[in-house]
Design a protein around this motif. Structure first.
Motif, mmCIF file in Angstrom:
data_model
loop_
_atom_site.group_PDB
_atom_site.id
_atom_site.type_symbol
_atom_site.label_atom_id
_atom_site.label_comp_id
_atom_site.label_asym_id
_atom_site.label_seq_id
_atom_site.Cartn_x
_atom_site.Cartn_y
_atom_site.Cartn_z
ATOM 1 N N TYR A 155 -55.773 34.952 28.702
ATOM 2 C CA TYR A 155 -54.348 35.134 29.032
ATOM 3 C C TYR A 155 -53.814 36.376 28.316
ATOM 4 O O TYR A 155 -52.943 36.282 27.450
ATOM 5 N N GLN A 157 -51.757 38.686 28.953
ATOM 6 C CA GLN A 157 -50.345 39.093 29.062
ATOM 7 C C GLN A 157 -49.449 38.526 27.959
ATOM 8 O O GLN A 157 -48.340 39.020 27.748
ATOM 9 N N TYR A 158 -49.925 37.517 27.241
ATOM 10 C CA TYR A 158 -49.072 36.871 26.233
ATOM 11 C C TYR A 158 -49.241 37.448 24.819
ATOM 12 O O TYR A 158 -48.476 37.106 23.918
ATOM 13 N N TRP A 160 -51.519 36.956 22.472
ATOM 14 C CA TRP A 160 -51.839 35.981 21.425
ATOM 15 C C TRP A 160 -52.745 36.532 20.334
ATOM 16 O O TRP A 160 -52.718 36.025 19.211
ATOM 17 N N HIS A 171 -43.555 37.664 23.286
ATOM 18 C CA HIS A 171 -44.164 36.425 23.775
ATOM 19 C C HIS A 171 -43.188 35.693 24.695
ATOM 20 O O HIS A 171 -43.549 35.240 25.787
ATOM 21 N N ALA A 174 -42.945 37.425 27.996
ATOM 22 C CA ALA A 174 -44.119 37.165 28.839
ATOM 23 C C ALA A 174 -44.015 35.790 29.501
ATOM 24 O O ALA A 174 -44.383 35.628 30.673
ATOM 25 N N ILE A 175 -43.512 34.801 28.765
ATOM 26 C CA ILE A 175 -43.322 33.465 29.350
ATOM 27 C C ILE A 175 -42.299 33.540 30.489
ATOM 28 O O ILE A 175 -42.494 32.939 31.548
ATOM 29 N N HIS A 184 -49.342 26.267 26.311
ATOM 30 C CA HIS A 184 -47.954 26.270 25.827
ATOM 31 C C HIS A 184 -47.457 24.847 25.561
ATOM 32 O O HIS A 184 -47.862 23.892 26.224
#
Length: 198
Positions: A155, A157-158, A160, A171, A174-175, A184
């Motif tokens: 993932y 795009q987040y 992490w 973050h 992105a959500i 999540h």
């Protein structure tokens, strides 16, 4: 200066968790029993250490501890039982897995659900006071960070690998753009507090 034992001559396990305030990923807890002669100048509350310093300490703690264990509680379980209970559950699971049974538990923080048959002492900011709790804080943090870097690849795009699931502005953005993942915690305030939840 970290204190080695609360009571000299007793087998004490220090317990701490990482990831309680995150929006994604598990909450992680460690339990560590250090030998009486353990000493390391670098050891401190993991939040006071750099990532590089924590990575140096982790194999030293794992090699020299009399016993250690790390356990995770998933986002799904966090959503079911709440984050506080999930933190205690992770600690209990780590204690369950210790190869040496402690005579006492030293818990970072001011609350704990008693572990059957072993007395405990809660110590506020214990990771900056007791050696075994500091060691547990290092293991909990490094094991959780390693896990978050691993799932970050699925993932990207987040972010992490950088934010480790914590509620940074990027973050939350992105959500808002991509929605939630199975990692999540859906009971948390995932979007920017100014925005409405989906």
């Amino acid at each position: 200066m970290l204190q080695q034992f609360l009571e000299i001559g007793r087998i004490e396990a220090g317990c701490d968790e990482a990831g309680r305030g995150c929006l994604a990923g598990p909450v992680t807890a460690a339990a560590v029993i250090l030998p009486p002669d353990f000493h390391n100048e670098l050891l401190n509350d993991s939040k006071q250490l750099t990532e590089h310093q924590r990575d140096i300490l982790r194999p030293i703690i794992e090699r020299e501890a009399l016993a250690w264990a790390v356990e995770f509680v998933s986002p799904q379980e966090i959503d079911e039982i709440n984050i506080l209970r999930a933190s205690f559950t992770a600690m209990h699971r780590a204690i369950d897995r210790l190869g040496v049974r402690p005579e006492a538990l030293l818990i970072d923080g001011n609350r704990f659900i008693p572990y059957p048959g072993i007395p405990h002492t809660c110590i506020v900011k214990g990771d900056g006071k007791m050696m075994s709790i500091a060691a547990a804080s290092v293991l909990a943090k490094t094991h959780r960070d390693e896990y978050m870097r691993r799932i970050a690849a699925d993932y990207p795009q987040y972010g992490w690998e950088g934010n480790k699931g914590y509620p940074t502005k990027a973050h939350r953005a992105a959500i808002a753009e991509y929605g939630v993942t199975p990692h999540h915690r859906r009971t948390f305030q995932l979007l920017d507090p100014q925005l409405s939840l989906f």
